[in-house]
Scaffold this active site. Structure first.
Site, PDB file in Angstrom:
ATOM      1  N   ASP A   1       0.536  19.636 -38.514  1.00  0.00           N
ATOM      2  CA  ASP A   1      -0.638  18.920 -38.020  1.00  0.00           C
ATOM      3  C   ASP A   1      -1.767  18.843 -39.044  1.00  0.00           C
ATOM      4  OD1 ASP A   1       0.397  18.253 -35.687  1.00  0.00           O
ATOM      5  OD2 ASP A   1      -0.899  19.532 -34.437  1.00  0.00           O
ATOM      6  N   ALA A   2      -1.940  19.949 -39.760  1.00  0.00           N
ATOM      7  CA  ALA A   2      -3.044  20.009 -40.715  1.00  0.00           C
ATOM      8  C   ALA A   2      -2.835  18.964 -41.811  1.00  0.00           C
ATOM      9  CB  ALA A   2      -3.141  21.396 -41.330  1.00  0.00           C
TER      10      ALA A   2
ATOM     11  N   ASP B   1      -3.688  15.560 -40.397  1.00  0.00           N
ATOM     12  CA  ASP B   1      -5.134  15.357 -40.343  1.00  0.00           C
ATOM     13  C   ASP B   1      -5.690  15.044 -41.724  1.00  0.00           C
ATOM     14  OD1 ASP B   1      -4.989  15.839 -37.694  1.00  0.00           O
ATOM     15  OD2 ASP B   1      -5.706  17.909 -37.797  1.00  0.00           O
TER      16      ASP B   1
ATOM     17  N   SER C   1       4.790 -11.031 -10.797  1.00  0.00           N
ATOM     18  CA  SER C   1       4.833  -9.771 -10.047  1.00  0.00           C
ATOM     19  C   SER C   1       6.188  -9.685  -9.338  1.00  0.00           C
ATOM     20  CB  SER C   1       3.667  -9.674  -9.082  1.00  0.00           C
ATOM     21  OG  SER C   1       3.757 -10.707  -8.155  1.00  0.00           O
TER      22      SER C   1
ATOM     23  N   GLU D   1      14.460   1.278 -12.539  1.00  0.00           N
ATOM     24  CA  GLU D   1      13.344   1.866 -13.293  1.00  0.00           C
ATOM     25  C   GLU D   1      12.323   2.404 -12.301  1.00  0.00           C
ATOM     26  OE1 GLU D   1      11.701  -1.320 -15.637  1.00  0.00           O
ATOM     27  OE2 GLU D   1      13.645  -1.807 -16.519  1.00  0.00           O
TER      28      GLU D   1
ATOM     29  N   LYS E   1       8.803   2.578 -10.679  1.00  0.00           N
ATOM     30  CA  LYS E   1       7.710   1.613 -10.621  1.00  0.00           C
ATOM     31  C   LYS E   1       6.441   2.395 -10.952  1.00  0.00           C
ATOM     32  CE  LYS E   1       5.845  -2.044  -7.714  1.00  0.00           C
ATOM     33  NZ  LYS E   1       4.444  -1.739  -7.996  1.00  0.00           N
TER      34      LYS E   1
ATOM     35  N   ASP F   1       2.699   3.251 -11.441  1.00  0.00           N
ATOM     36  CA  ASP F   1       1.515   2.787 -10.746  1.00  0.00           C
ATOM     37  C   ASP F   1       0.350   2.782 -11.717  1.00  0.00           C
ATOM     38  OD1 ASP F   1      -0.055   1.890  -8.792  1.00  0.00           O
ATOM     39  OD2 ASP F   1      -0.141   3.757  -7.651  1.00  0.00           O
TER      40      ASP F   1
ATOM     41  N   ARG G   1      -3.286  -8.439 -17.365  1.00  0.00           N
ATOM     42  CA  ARG G   1      -2.431  -9.425 -16.724  1.00  0.00           C
ATOM     43  C   ARG G   1      -3.243 -10.604 -16.181  1.00  0.00           C
ATOM     44  NH1 ARG G   1       0.078  -8.847 -11.252  1.00  0.00           N
ATOM     45  NH2 ARG G   1       1.232 -10.775 -11.038  1.00  0.00           N
TER      46      ARG G   1
ATOM     47  N   GLU H   1       2.995  -0.846 -18.966  1.00  0.00           N
ATOM     48  CA  GLU H   1       2.072  -0.375 -17.950  1.00  0.00           C
ATOM     49  C   GLU H   1       1.224   0.744 -18.549  1.00  0.00           C
ATOM     50  OE1 GLU H   1       2.715  -2.144 -15.254  1.00  0.00           O
ATOM     51  OE2 GLU H   1       1.573  -1.169 -13.660  1.00  0.00           O
TER      52      GLU H   1
ATOM     53  N   TYR I   1       8.483  -2.070 -20.473  1.00  0.00           N
ATOM     54  CA  TYR I   1       9.668  -2.347 -19.667  1.00  0.00           C
ATOM     55  C   TYR I   1      10.183  -3.789 -19.698  1.00  0.00           C
ATOM     56  CZ  TYR I   1       5.740  -3.269 -16.568  1.00  0.00           C
ATOM     57  OH  TYR I   1       4.550  -3.704 -16.049  1.00  0.00           O
TER      58      TYR I   1
ATOM     59  N   LYS J   1      16.384  -4.327 -11.090  1.00  0.00           N
ATOM     60  CA  LYS J   1      16.414  -5.572 -11.856  1.00  0.00           C
ATOM     61  C   LYS J   1      17.849  -5.959 -12.189  1.00  0.00           C
ATOM     62  CE  LYS J   1      12.110  -4.454 -14.244  1.00  0.00           C
ATOM     63  NZ  LYS J   1      11.496  -4.065 -15.523  1.00  0.00           N
TER      64      LYS J   1
ATOM     65  N   LYS K   1       9.556   0.275  -2.489  1.00  0.00           N
ATOM     66  CA  LYS K   1       8.386   1.146  -2.575  1.00  0.00           C
ATOM     67  C   LYS K   1       8.590   2.452  -1.817  1.00  0.00           C
ATOM     68  CE  LYS K   1       4.383  -0.862  -2.756  1.00  0.00           C
ATOM     69  NZ  LYS K   1       3.228  -0.865  -3.649  1.00  0.00           N
TER      70      LYS K   1
ATOM     71  N   CYS L   1     -26.476 -11.791   6.390  1.00  0.00           N
ATOM     72  CA  CYS L   1     -26.031 -10.920   5.297  1.00  0.00           C
ATOM     73  C   CYS L   1     -26.893  -9.656   5.212  1.00  0.00           C
ATOM     74  CB  CYS L   1     -26.097 -11.694   3.985  1.00  0.00           C
ATOM     75  SG  CYS L   1     -25.785 -10.670   2.549  1.00  0.00           S
TER      76      CYS L   1
ATOM     77  N   CYS M   1     -29.085  -9.838   1.898  1.00  0.00           N
ATOM     78  CA  CYS M   1     -30.156 -10.804   1.610  1.00  0.00           C
ATOM     79  C   CYS M   1     -30.658 -11.553   2.848  1.00  0.00           C
ATOM     80  CB  CYS M   1     -29.684 -11.820   0.570  1.00  0.00           C
ATOM     81  SG  CYS M   1     -28.525 -13.025   1.246  1.00  0.00           S
TER      82      CYS M   1
ATOM     83  N   CYS N   1     -21.349 -14.512   2.811  1.00  0.00           N
ATOM     84  CA  CYS N   1     -22.781 -14.750   2.802  1.00  0.00           C
ATOM     85  C   CYS N   1     -23.024 -16.104   2.149  1.00  0.00           C
ATOM     86  CB  CYS N   1     -23.467 -13.648   1.996  1.00  0.00           C
ATOM     87  SG  CYS N   1     -25.137 -14.104   1.516  1.00  0.00           S
TER      88      CYS N   1
ATOM     89  N   CYS O   1     -28.775 -13.550  -3.350  1.00  0.00           N
ATOM     90  CA  CYS O   1     -28.238 -12.341  -2.720  1.00  0.00           C
ATOM     91  C   CYS O   1     -27.919 -11.327  -3.822  1.00  0.00           C
ATOM     92  CB  CYS O   1     -26.991 -12.734  -1.938  1.00  0.00           C
ATOM     93  SG  CYS O   1     -26.152 -11.349  -1.174  1.00  0.00           S
TER      94      CYS O   1
HETATM   95  S1  IVH Z   1       8.798  -5.677 -14.231  1.00  0.00           S
HETATM   96  C1  IVH Z   1       9.009 -10.066 -13.874  1.00  0.00           C
HETATM   97  N1  IVH Z   1       9.047  -3.094 -14.216  1.00  0.00           N
HETATM   98  O1  IVH Z   1       4.584  -3.475 -10.799  1.00  0.00           O
HETATM   99  C2  IVH Z   1       8.933  -8.660 -13.549  1.00  0.00           C
HETATM  100  N2  IVH Z   1       7.027  -4.017 -13.376  1.00  0.00           N
HETATM  101  O2  IVH Z   1       4.385  -6.477  -8.958  1.00  0.00           O
HETATM  102  C3  IVH Z   1       7.783  -8.068 -14.228  1.00  0.00           C
HETATM  103  N3  IVH Z   1       5.411  -2.358 -12.634  1.00  0.00           N
HETATM  104  O3  IVH Z   1       2.432  -5.880 -11.741  1.00  0.00           O
HETATM  105  C4  IVH Z   1       7.462  -6.720 -13.861  1.00  0.00           C
HETATM  106  N4  IVH Z   1       6.608  -0.606 -13.114  1.00  0.00           N
HETATM  107  O4  IVH Z   1       2.774  -4.219 -13.465  1.00  0.00           O
HETATM  108  C5  IVH Z   1       8.250  -4.127 -13.912  1.00  0.00           C
HETATM  109  N5  IVH Z   1       9.384  -0.818 -14.304  1.00  0.00           N
HETATM  110  C6  IVH Z   1       8.602  -1.850 -14.007  1.00  0.00           C
HETATM  111  C7  IVH Z   1       7.329  -1.685 -13.457  1.00  0.00           C
HETATM  112  C8  IVH Z   1       6.570  -2.796 -13.141  1.00  0.00           C
HETATM  113  C9  IVH Z   1       5.473  -1.036 -12.630  1.00  0.00           C
HETATM  114  C10 IVH Z   1       4.287  -3.130 -12.105  1.00  0.00           C
HETATM  115  C11 IVH Z   1       3.964  -4.396 -12.788  1.00  0.00           C
HETATM  116  C12 IVH Z   1       3.726  -5.418 -11.692  1.00  0.00           C
HETATM  117  C13 IVH Z   1       3.932  -4.640 -10.452  1.00  0.00           C
HETATM  118  C14 IVH Z   1       4.869  -5.359  -9.499  1.00  0.00           C
END
Ligand code: IVH
Length: 685
Positions: free
Chosen positions: A50-51, A54, A99, A129, A131, A133, A152, A190, A242, A306, A330, A424, A427, A440, A446
């Site tokens: 590491d040093a 750096d 999406s 894969e 997903k 978040d 995006r 992501e 991905y 996929k 999900k 509202c 306002c 509103c 406002c």
């Molecule tokens: S593929 C055409 N793979 O989940 C397909 N998306 O709506 C494009 N996400 O906004 C997305 N993990 O940001 C893909 N392994 C993964 C993912 C992934 C998370 C997100 C992506 C998208 C949302 C699904």
């Protein structure tokens, strides 16, 4: 240092170096440091010295300081954070960022597999894969070097967050393993904030009196859209890649093959990715991942399934916003029960009124929740939730917590049902209903809408006031210098000098930029007002039809709906806007400050490439893709990704890809770079 590209640097005195020697050393250091980065963040084979690392990094910093002519955006020294920017610029993606259709139930997953079965001739294989978040981004490389990265956005256009992405060490600044470097590559990944970093960030925020982020995804999104990269560099962020959005010069036959190439270039992928062929395998993967979920160092909220074969993906195609070849299974949301203490109404930047549940704070899957959205009045009525009730709340991981239902308590007297206010709360202007939602109508006066309204008014497609970005607008409102858009024209030079980061020169420039917008054409002005449902296109239609603001103000709902493309919703919104007293006052103020709207007299030639679709392929000598796209869009054209019969021009640079051949096949006109430049200068008149 034990990595193969260890630059052999003998640390000569900097003043003894010739510029050429310095250039070579800088280049060697950059390559070496990036290679080290790759070993550490992607291959997970940290080197020990590491040093030494750096020392190399500091040497590079010193050399770059002594030889500023060799500064570069792809230098690892940029990772520590560049100077803040005023606003994030918009960029077109190299391909649509779609999406994915998602569901919780097993049955839906089976339906998806059945659908794939019916629509493919050979049995499909699937890549599974996690997903992630997080926050979806595009990162673009030309000749193996990082060019820019974007959020995006709406899937077609995002915001340029290059300066923030560079601060993430796992974002390669140059690609590794030279032999297969494509001339153009756009990848999707992501950005995630690991759980530990998220907890730390929220603790800090609370200590500083700032509201905590609801979840790591919001934290990642909020951080990535910040204007000061030095702040971003301090945060704990990571990225996983991905998908390829667009690539030239290389063809993959399957996703699995592509996923193996990504890490060779230096992109981190998830070790949990799997290839499989049956529903049983998918289910057991889903169950395993559900069980591991809490242990994973970042939030995952499901499994993405996929289709592996790119040929099959092509046959299956995409819907408007999501591909037919992918599906997200999900995880069930995390839920908890607590008491509803109050319902308040919050006014957003667009003027939307949202009922928000204030809750007795409760821990939901590791995050303290004290507010939850109730979406709209209709939602509150349907769920029949009232102040004092016990309620079930859910945090889907990816969204703000929501109230799911009320838990009956038969012996407890209940309060009255919630009613949306007719005026509202911010306002006092009248509240308009639109379907289930309430808005509103006091747009220009406002407070929560003023700040958003000023940003919109000043934006490029509206009045295009350079130097008036988000940060400056916020500062103006906070310092009480402007209360509405009319106030902009009353700002004195001295007042502008009070703004953060403004000196005489920048203040003078902004002053002049504002004054320069005193005679806007009607269509731009209408769009700039930010009337609900009046986008650029509708603004142009209205301007061409009514010719003057006076005529439009006098139009009733029937006059408006008589215009082609103007429906009752737009008509109501326009009529209500001009009817609102406060809006009338602001308009009068604008005129009082000398603003004169130019009536429409026939066609104006400001957008000569209106409606024209461009596709780019190959490398351009004088523009990056982004610059070229910006030029086209400034002139009203659009940049699209694939060549079809509707494409107007294919611009071919050096080493054009298959798009060039396709253009020829479809008889779409092709332009060389020189011809493209000629077209631009002709269009600019
Ligand atoms: S593929 C055409 N793979 O989940 C397909 N998306 O709506 C494009 N996400 O906004 C997305 N993990 O940001 C893909 N392994 C993964 C993912 C992934 C998370 C997100 C992506 C998208 C949302 C699904």
């Amino acid at each position: 240092m034990d990595f193969k590209k260890d630059p052999q640097v003998d640390f000569k005195e900097i003043q003894d170096l010739t510029p050429e020697q310095a250039r070579q050393e800088i280049e060697a250091l950059r390559e070496g440091i990036e290679y080290h980065n790759y070993l550490y963040y992607v291959k997970n084979e940290p080197v020990t010295a590491d040093a030494r690392f750096d020392a190399l990094f500091r040497r590079l910093q010193e050399l770059e300081e002594a030889f500023p002519q060799f500064q570069s955006d792809v230098s690892p020294t940029r990772r520590v954070g560049a100077a803040p920017v005023d606003e994030l610029k918009r960029v077109a993606h190299a391909g649509p960022m779609l999406s994915i259709n998602a569901a919780l139930e097993e049955k839906q997953v089976q339906n998806f597999l059945d659908f794939i079965d019916r629509n493919t001739t050979q049995e499909a294989r699937y890549v599974l894969e996690p997903k992630f978040d997080g926050f979806s981004v595009e990162v673009v490389y030309e000749q193996g070097l990082f060019q820019y990265g974007a959020t995006r956005g709406d899937g077609r256009m995002g915001e340029d967050i290059s300066q923030n992405l560079r601060t993430i060490n796992a974002v390669p600044l140059r690609l590794q393993n030279g032999e297969r470097i494509p001339p153009f590559l756009s990848v999707r990944g992501e950005v995630i904030m690991p759980k530990a970093g998220f907890q730390r960030l929220n603790r800090e925020r609370v200590q500083n009196g700032e509201p905590p982020f609801a979840n790591p995804r919001n934290a990642a999104a909020g951080t990535m859209r910040r204007l000061d990269p030095r702040e971003v560099a301090k945060k704990d962020l990571d990225i996983l890649f991905y998908e390829i959005i667009s690539v030239e010069g290389i063809r993959f036959s399957s996703h699995w093959e592509m996923l193996h190439q990504l890490p060779r270039w230096g992109f981190r992928t998830d070790a949990r990715n799997r290839l499989c062929a049956s529903f049983e395998e998918i289910r057991s993967y889903y169950q395993d991942l559900t069980a591991q979920r809490e242990q994973v160092e970042y939030e995952i909220d499901g499994v993405v399934i996929k289709v592996d074969s790119y040929a099959q993906r092509e046959t299956l195609g995409t819907r408007h916003r999501s591909p037919r070849w992918a599906f997200a299974w999900k995880f069930p949301p995390k839920e908890e029960i607590t008491r509803l203490e109050d319902i308040v109404v919050q006014v957003g930047r667009t003027g939307m009124l949202t009922p928000v549940a204030l809750l007795q704070p409760v821990d939901v899957g590791g995050v303290t929740v004290s507010r939850a959205t109730l979406h709209n009045a209709e939602d509150v009525r349907k769920k029949d939730v009232r102040v004092g009730d016990r309620v079930r709340i859910a945090r889907a991981g990816d969204v703000i917590p929501e109230v799911v239902e009320q838990i009956p308590e038969p012996d407890r007297p209940r309060k009255d049902p919630f009613v949306m206010p007719s005026h509202c709360p911010a306002c006092g202007a009248a509240v308009l209903k639109e379907g289930a939602y309430s808005f509103c109508s006091g747009k220009l006066n406002c407070p929560p809408q003023i700040h958003g309204g000023i940003i919109h008014y000043a934006s490029r497609d509206a009045m295009d006031i350079e130097g008036l970005g988000k940060k400056t607008a916020q500062d103006m409102v906070r310092k009480g210098l402007v209360r509405n858009i009319a106030d902009l024209y009353r700002l004195s030079l001295d007042q502008l000098l009070q703004l953060d980061g403004f000196a005489r020169k920048s203040a003078t420039q902004l002053f002049e930029a504002i004054q320069a917008t005193k005679t806007p054409p009607l269509d731009r002005f209408l769009y700039a007002l930010g009337i609900r449902h009046v986008g650029q296109r509708v603004a142009r239609i209205l301007a061409q039809e009514f010719k003057s603001l006076e005529a439009l103000k006098g139009a009733g709902p029937e006059d408006l709906t008589a215009v082609p493309e103007i429906g009752p919703e737009i008509a109501q919104s326009v009529v209500q806007f001009f009817r609102e007293r406060e809006n009338q006052k602001v308009l009068e103020d604008l005129f009082g400050s000398g603003v004169r709207i130019q009536d429409m007299k026939g066609e104006t030639r400001t957008r000569p490439l209106e409606g024209k679709r461009f596709v780019f392929t190959g490398r351009l000598a004088h523009y990056s893709r982004k610059q070229a796209a910006d030029r086209v869009e400034q002139l009203g054209g659009r940049v699209v990704f694939s060549v079809s019969g509707e494409t107007d021009y294919v611009v071919a640079g050096e080493d054009p890809g298959s798009k060039y051949a396709r253009a020829r096949d479809l008889h779409v006109p092709t332009l060389s770079e020189a011809e493209f430049e000629a077209l631009l200068s002709r269009s600019q008149g």
